[in-house]
Design an enzyme around this catalytic site. Structure first.
Site, PDB file in Angstrom:
ATOM      1  N   SER A   1      11.856   4.631  28.611  1.00 27.22           N
ATOM      2  CA  SER A   1      10.453   4.806  28.187  1.00 27.22           C
ATOM      3  C   SER A   1       9.751   5.848  29.054  1.00 27.22           C
ATOM      4  CB  SER A   1       9.690   3.478  28.227  1.00 27.22           C
ATOM      5  OG  SER A   1       9.643   2.967  29.536  1.00 27.22           O
ATOM      6  N   ARG A   2      10.116   5.925  30.346  1.00 25.06           N
ATOM      7  CA  ARG A   2       9.523   6.958  31.209  1.00 25.06           C
ATOM      8  C   ARG A   2      10.007   8.354  30.783  1.00 25.06           C
ATOM      9  NH1 ARG A   2       9.602   1.810  32.494  1.00 25.06           N
ATOM     10  NH2 ARG A   2      11.484   1.950  33.759  1.00 25.06           N
TER      11      ARG A   2
ATOM     12  N   GLU B   1      11.867   0.776  18.650  1.00 23.41           N
ATOM     13  CA  GLU B   1      10.517   0.551  19.179  1.00 23.41           C
ATOM     14  C   GLU B   1      10.265   1.422  20.402  1.00 23.41           C
ATOM     15  OE1 GLU B   1       9.022  -0.604  22.740  1.00 23.41           O
ATOM     16  OE2 GLU B   1      10.672  -1.961  22.314  1.00 23.41           O
TER      17      GLU B   1
ATOM     18  N   GLU C   1       5.641   2.236  24.563  1.00 24.58           N
ATOM     19  CA  GLU C   1       5.024   3.033  25.633  1.00 24.58           C
ATOM     20  C   GLU C   1       4.225   4.206  25.072  1.00 24.58           C
ATOM     21  OE1 GLU C   1       8.950   5.131  25.014  1.00 24.58           O
ATOM     22  OE2 GLU C   1       8.157   3.094  24.858  1.00 24.58           O
TER      23      GLU C   1
ATOM     24  N   GLU D   1      14.358  -3.111  19.807  1.00 19.51           N
ATOM     25  CA  GLU D   1      13.635  -2.725  21.023  1.00 19.51           C
ATOM     26  C   GLU D   1      14.441  -1.631  21.742  1.00 19.51           C
ATOM     27  OE1 GLU D   1      10.813  -4.077  20.937  1.00 19.51           O
ATOM     28  OE2 GLU D   1      11.142  -5.990  19.926  1.00 19.51           O
ATOM     29  N   TYR D   2      13.730  -0.726  22.439  1.00 19.13           N
ATOM     30  CA  TYR D   2      14.445   0.350  23.131  1.00 19.13           C
ATOM     31  C   TYR D   2      15.220  -0.190  24.327  1.00 19.13           C
ATOM     32  CZ  TYR D   2      10.940   0.449  26.908  1.00 19.13           C
ATOM     33  OH  TYR D   2      10.133   0.111  27.979  1.00 19.13           O
TER      34      TYR D   2
END
Length: 296
Positions: free
Chosen positions: A171-172, A124, A127, A97-98
């Site tokens: 993710s942003r 991953e 998003e 996972e990130y």
């Protein structure tokens, strides 16, 4: 991937919090990608015995078992690097996972290790599989950006476990890079009131065409999880994303991508572009942290 699998990859899930639980559910349900995977067990620091008939196994057994060929790393971010290194050294493929690491140097090193071992290392990014992102991607294509901003608010998050805000919020940053190309850092500041569990990180970025983009992460008690965006183009403006539907099975979609990589169905060009984007985002996150917390 619709063909009947000739073999199944044995999988162990490390960490059974929110993401790990979803991963286990997807592995146990009859999906096309799950047909290529066989859930052997899970690893947890808690003594749980078994979950829905899936046995808990020790980390040592997961690393040494020839039956286990794949590890899903779903723990807090601060432990990702160590787990990835252990499983790659044990000759396993890794889905994580990130963010995969909390430093860009460590990410480069782990990617080199994966290449040396001939194993898939997949970070991953659910998003990018969201309906909102698909909408934005269509909206911005071919448009000339003048300026933009992205604000994310949420409740407090423990930095010790999830990393500096530029990493826990990567993710942003990935959205902005995926929409507007590689970015450079202009400035970054961090306002913190630890006694109130409050923080606000303000980052000013620039596109390759010198267009300004601001990214703000604000976290504290009472702040609802929300995303506010504003993009101004020569041809008009986009203020926030309309309701574009429910994000269904985004972790499963990510698993589909991972299985395609296991089966060698991604081109070298696609893999190289993804790696370049991930390392660019991690590099920016590190640069932001250095701006906000200069070494004394």
């Amino acid at each position: 991937m619709n063909a009947e699998p000739e073999r199944k990859f044995g999988v162990v899930v490390v960490g059974v919090g929110r993401a790990g639980s979803v991963r286990m559910r997807d592995l146990q349900n009859p999906h096309p990608s799950s047909a290529f995977l066989n859930l052997i067990g899970f690893v947890s620091r808690r003594e749980l015995g078994s979950i829905d008939g899936v046995p808990q196994i020790s980390l040592e057994d997961a690393l040494s078992s020839q039956e286990v060929e794949v590890a899903y790393i779903c723990t807090e971010s601060s432990s990702h690097e160590d787990y990835i290194r252990q499983f790659l050294n044990a000759g396993k493929h890794v889905l994580v996972e990130y963010p995969m690491t909390l430093s860009s140097a460590a990410a480069r090193e782990l990617w080199e290790l994966a290449e040396q071992k001939g194993k898939v290392l997949h970070e991953e990014h659910v998003e990018l599989l969201m309906e909102e992102f698909a909408f934005l991607k269509k909206e911005v294509v071919g448009k000339d950006l003048l300026k933009g901003s992205l604000l994310f608010t949420a409740g407090p998050l423990e930095e010790e476990r999830f990393g500096f805000p530029a990493f826990s919020g990567i993710s942003r940053l990935t959205w902005l890079v995926s929409l507007f190309g590689e970015l450079s850092l202009v400035s970054a500041t961090l306002e913190q009131r630890k006694e109130d569990q409050y923080m606000k990180m303000t980052v000013c970025l620039e596109t390759e065409n010198k267009r300004p983009l601001s990214w703000i992460e604000e976290k504290g008690p009472g702040l609802k999880r929300n995303r506010y965006l504003s993009f101004h183009f020569k041809s008009g403006s986009l203020e926030n994303v309309p309701n574009v539907g429910v994000n269904k099975n985004i972790f499963l979609k990510d698993q589909n991508i991972f299985v395609q990589k296991l089966l060698g169905q991604f081109s070298e060009k696609e893999l190289a572009a993804e790696k370049k984007r991930i390392l660019h985002c991690l590099g920016l996150a590190e640069e932001i942290r250095k701006h906000c917390c200069p070494e004394k």
